[in-house]
Design an enzyme around this catalytic site. Sequence first.
Site, PDB file in Angstrom:
ATOM      1  N   ARG A  12       0.789  -1.221   0.008  1.00 36.72           N
ATOM      2  CA  ARG A  12       0.012  -0.071   0.005  1.00 36.72           C
ATOM      3  C   ARG A  12       1.023   1.040  -0.035  1.00 36.72           C
ATOM      4  O   ARG A  12       1.978   1.082   0.069  1.00 36.72           O
ATOM      5  CB  ARG A  12      -0.902   0.015   1.088  1.00 36.72           C
ATOM      6  CG  ARG A  12      -0.167   0.065   2.517  1.00 36.72           C
ATOM      7  CD  ARG A  12      -1.158  -0.181   3.874  1.00 36.72           C
ATOM      8  NE  ARG A  12      -0.953  -0.313   4.953  1.00 36.72           N
ATOM      9  CZ  ARG A  12      -0.632   0.470   5.774  1.00 36.72           C
ATOM     10  NH1 ARG A  12      -1.187   1.748   5.788  1.00 36.72           N
ATOM     11  NH2 ARG A  12      -0.026   0.337   6.838  1.00 36.72           N
ATOM     12  N   ARG A  34       2.468  -7.877   5.281  1.00 36.99           N
ATOM     13  CA  ARG A  34       2.456  -8.329   6.499  1.00 36.99           C
ATOM     14  C   ARG A  34       1.240  -9.193   6.926  1.00 36.99           C
ATOM     15  O   ARG A  34       0.643  -9.074   7.912  1.00 36.99           O
ATOM     16  CB  ARG A  34       2.626  -7.467   7.928  1.00 36.99           C
ATOM     17  CG  ARG A  34       4.224  -6.821   7.748  1.00 36.99           C
ATOM     18  CD  ARG A  34       4.250  -6.231   8.815  1.00 36.99           C
ATOM     19  NE  ARG A  34       3.501  -4.963   8.800  1.00 36.99           N
ATOM     20  CZ  ARG A  34       3.520  -3.953   9.865  1.00 36.99           C
ATOM     21  NH1 ARG A  34       4.431  -4.113  11.076  1.00 36.99           N
ATOM     22  NH2 ARG A  34       2.719  -2.921   9.830  1.00 36.99           N
ATOM     23  N   GLY A  77       8.117   1.254   6.609  1.00 38.53           N
ATOM     24  CA  GLY A  77       8.483   2.180   7.651  1.00 38.53           C
ATOM     25  C   GLY A  77       6.988   2.504   8.629  1.00 38.53           C
ATOM     26  O   GLY A  77       5.969   2.422   7.821  1.00 38.53           O
ATOM     27  N   TYR A 140      11.561   8.814  14.881  1.00 39.16           N
ATOM     28  CA  TYR A 140      11.207   8.604  13.391  1.00 39.16           C
ATOM     29  C   TYR A 140      12.505   9.357  12.510  1.00 39.16           C
ATOM     30  O   TYR A 140      13.193   8.723  11.742  1.00 39.16           O
ATOM     31  CB  TYR A 140       9.989   9.278  12.897  1.00 39.16           C
ATOM     32  CG  TYR A 140       9.660   9.120  11.289  1.00 39.16           C
ATOM     33  CD1 TYR A 140       9.305   7.727  10.800  1.00 39.16           C
ATOM     34  CD2 TYR A 140       9.667  10.210  10.672  1.00 39.16           C
ATOM     35  CE1 TYR A 140       8.775   7.746   9.412  1.00 39.16           C
ATOM     36  CE2 TYR A 140       9.266  10.227   9.551  1.00 39.16           C
ATOM     37  CZ  TYR A 140       8.925   8.892   8.801  1.00 39.16           C
ATOM     38  OH  TYR A 140       8.680   9.015   7.364  1.00 39.16           O
TER      39      TYR A 140
HETATM   40  P1  NDP Z   1       1.874   3.745   5.089  1.00 34.88           P
HETATM   41  O1  NDP Z   1       1.596   3.812   6.365  1.00 34.88           O
HETATM   42  O2  NDP Z   1       0.985   3.939   3.901  1.00 34.88           O
HETATM   43  O3  NDP Z   1       2.527   2.123   4.710  1.00 34.88           O
HETATM   44  C1  NDP Z   1       3.525   1.668   5.398  1.00 34.88           C
HETATM   45  C2  NDP Z   1       4.032   0.530   4.556  1.00 34.88           C
HETATM   46  O4  NDP Z   1       5.183  -0.065   5.342  1.00 34.88           O
HETATM   47  C3  NDP Z   1       3.050  -0.649   4.481  1.00 34.88           C
HETATM   48  O5  NDP Z   1       3.092  -1.238   3.214  1.00 34.88           O
HETATM   49  C4  NDP Z   1       3.376  -1.565   5.955  1.00 34.88           C
HETATM   50  O6  NDP Z   1       2.929  -2.812   5.874  1.00 34.88           O
HETATM   51  C5  NDP Z   1       4.792  -1.314   5.821  1.00 34.88           C
HETATM   52  N1  NDP Z   1       5.422  -1.766   7.075  1.00 34.88           N
HETATM   53  C6  NDP Z   1       5.471  -1.133   8.121  1.00 34.88           C
HETATM   54  N2  NDP Z   1       6.170  -1.738   9.211  1.00 34.88           N
HETATM   55  C7  NDP Z   1       6.527  -2.734   8.681  1.00 34.88           C
HETATM   56  C8  NDP Z   1       7.252  -4.095   8.923  1.00 34.88           C
HETATM   57  N3  NDP Z   1       7.880  -3.821  10.334  1.00 34.88           N
HETATM   58  N4  NDP Z   1       7.650  -5.110   8.161  1.00 34.88           N
HETATM   59  C9  NDP Z   1       7.234  -5.050   6.823  1.00 34.88           C
HETATM   60  N5  NDP Z   1       6.560  -4.057   6.353  1.00 34.88           N
HETATM   61  C10 NDP Z   1       6.230  -2.800   7.467  1.00 34.88           C
HETATM   62  O7  NDP Z   1       3.150   4.439   4.891  1.00 34.88           O
HETATM   63  P2  NDP Z   1       3.766   5.425   3.678  1.00 34.88           P
HETATM   64  O8  NDP Z   1       3.263   4.740   2.201  1.00 34.88           O
HETATM   65  O9  NDP Z   1       3.241   6.929   3.603  1.00 34.88           O
HETATM   66  O10 NDP Z   1       5.277   5.240   3.647  1.00 34.88           O
HETATM   67  C11 NDP Z   1       6.118   4.364   3.054  1.00 34.88           C
HETATM   68  C12 NDP Z   1       7.714   4.818   3.491  1.00 34.88           C
HETATM   69  O11 NDP Z   1       7.983   6.316   3.143  1.00 34.88           O
HETATM   70  C13 NDP Z   1       7.817   4.831   4.830  1.00 34.88           C
HETATM   71  O12 NDP Z   1       9.394   4.480   5.123  1.00 34.88           O
HETATM   72  C14 NDP Z   1       7.567   6.216   5.304  1.00 34.88           C
HETATM   73  O13 NDP Z   1       8.351   6.529   6.529  1.00 34.88           O
HETATM   74  C15 NDP Z   1       8.127   6.996   4.223  1.00 34.88           C
HETATM   75  N6  NDP Z   1       7.863   8.451   4.145  1.00 34.88           N
HETATM   76  C16 NDP Z   1       6.256   8.575   3.866  1.00 34.88           C
HETATM   77  C17 NDP Z   1       6.123  10.032   3.848  1.00 34.88           C
HETATM   78  C18 NDP Z   1       4.591  10.636   3.793  1.00 34.88           C
HETATM   79  O14 NDP Z   1       4.387  11.677   3.643  1.00 34.88           O
HETATM   80  N7  NDP Z   1       3.567   9.396   3.328  1.00 34.88           N
HETATM   81  C19 NDP Z   1       7.040  11.026   3.741  1.00 34.88           C
HETATM   82  C20 NDP Z   1       8.412  10.693   4.027  1.00 34.88           C
HETATM   83  C21 NDP Z   1       8.703   9.241   3.906  1.00 34.88           C
HETATM   84  P3  NDP Z   1       1.369  -3.156   6.771  1.00 34.88           P
HETATM   85  O15 NDP Z   1       0.451  -2.734   5.487  1.00 34.88           O
HETATM   86  O16 NDP Z   1       1.302  -4.711   6.803  1.00 34.88           O
HETATM   87  O17 NDP Z   1       1.136  -2.297   7.788  1.00 34.88           O
END
Ligand code: NDP
Length: 234
Positions: A12, A34, A77, A140
């Site tokens: 996602r 996950r 993340g 973070y």
């Molecule tokens: P979302 O919360 O929409 O998605 C996070 C994703 O990370 C999900 O697929 C989730 O899986 C997965 N995830 C979290 N923890 C784990 C874990 N322990 N093991 C495997 N998968 C994991 O976040 P975004 O799409 O917004 O963010 C994606 C990345 O971009 C992150 O690293 C975030 O820090 C970074 N980012 C986002 C910004 C923003 O404005 N949105 C800005 C800057 C950076 P699951 O579906 O199972 O929970």
Amino acid sequence: MGRSVLVTGGNRGIGLAIARTLADAGHRVAVTHRGSGAPDGLFGVQADVTDVEQIDAAFEQVEQHQGPVEVVVSNAGITDDTLLMRMDEESFTKVLDANLTGAYRVAKRATRGMLKAKWGRFVFISSVVGLSGGAGQVNYAASKAGLVGLARSLTRELGSRNITSNVVAPGFIETDMTGELTDKQREAALAQIPAGRYGAPEDVANLVRFLASDEAGYLNGAVLPVDGGLGMGH
Ligand code: NDP
């Protein structure tokens, strides 16, 4: 026929947009999830990046399905925001474990195959906050800043082997993660973005598509913002 790609957290948000964009560009793309299952049309493997055994099992499945992983997008993340005075140790270590140690685990597992192939691409999804800091985001921001040191060390270790390690630092991107913010927080963020709009996951994905390409072979150890100007000066 493109490269074999693995996107962590590609079920996602930004990760999914990256996975779809790379698949559209002709790559063979796998995503970790996950438990949600694979998104339509993509190969999915279940793995939590905090668990080294799950990562190893995921790599084995991906290798069998589409060959050794040549491009790793370390995107999984989480946030757990609160001011330092209220942040307990569990919150700090949990975020570091997923965002930074998780990236280390995945990179370590992927390096073997890349060295053998004498070609590889690491893309680490950091954040504007990793460079600028963010109130309420000690955990973070530290994890995201750590990715810069990790990637640049990899560049020094593996740069001569045709393996690049770059960091992408998105600004405010519309996903579930930013959907949790209050209207007040969203408005305050928007006021700081010179582009005058929030980013879309595809804005990040387009940059990653380039970093994964052969054309980006001389781009190594870079921190590339994709933030509409939000982080300028950092
Ligand atoms: P979302 O919360 O929409 O998605 C996070 C994703 O990370 C999900 O697929 C989730 O899986 C997965 N995830 C979290 N923890 C784990 C874990 N322990 N093991 C495997 N998968 C994991 O976040 P975004 O799409 O917004 O963010 C994606 C990345 O971009 C992150 O690293 C975030 O820090 C970074 N980012 C986002 C910004 C923003 O404005 N949105 C800005 C800057 C950076 P699951 O579906 O199972 O929970």
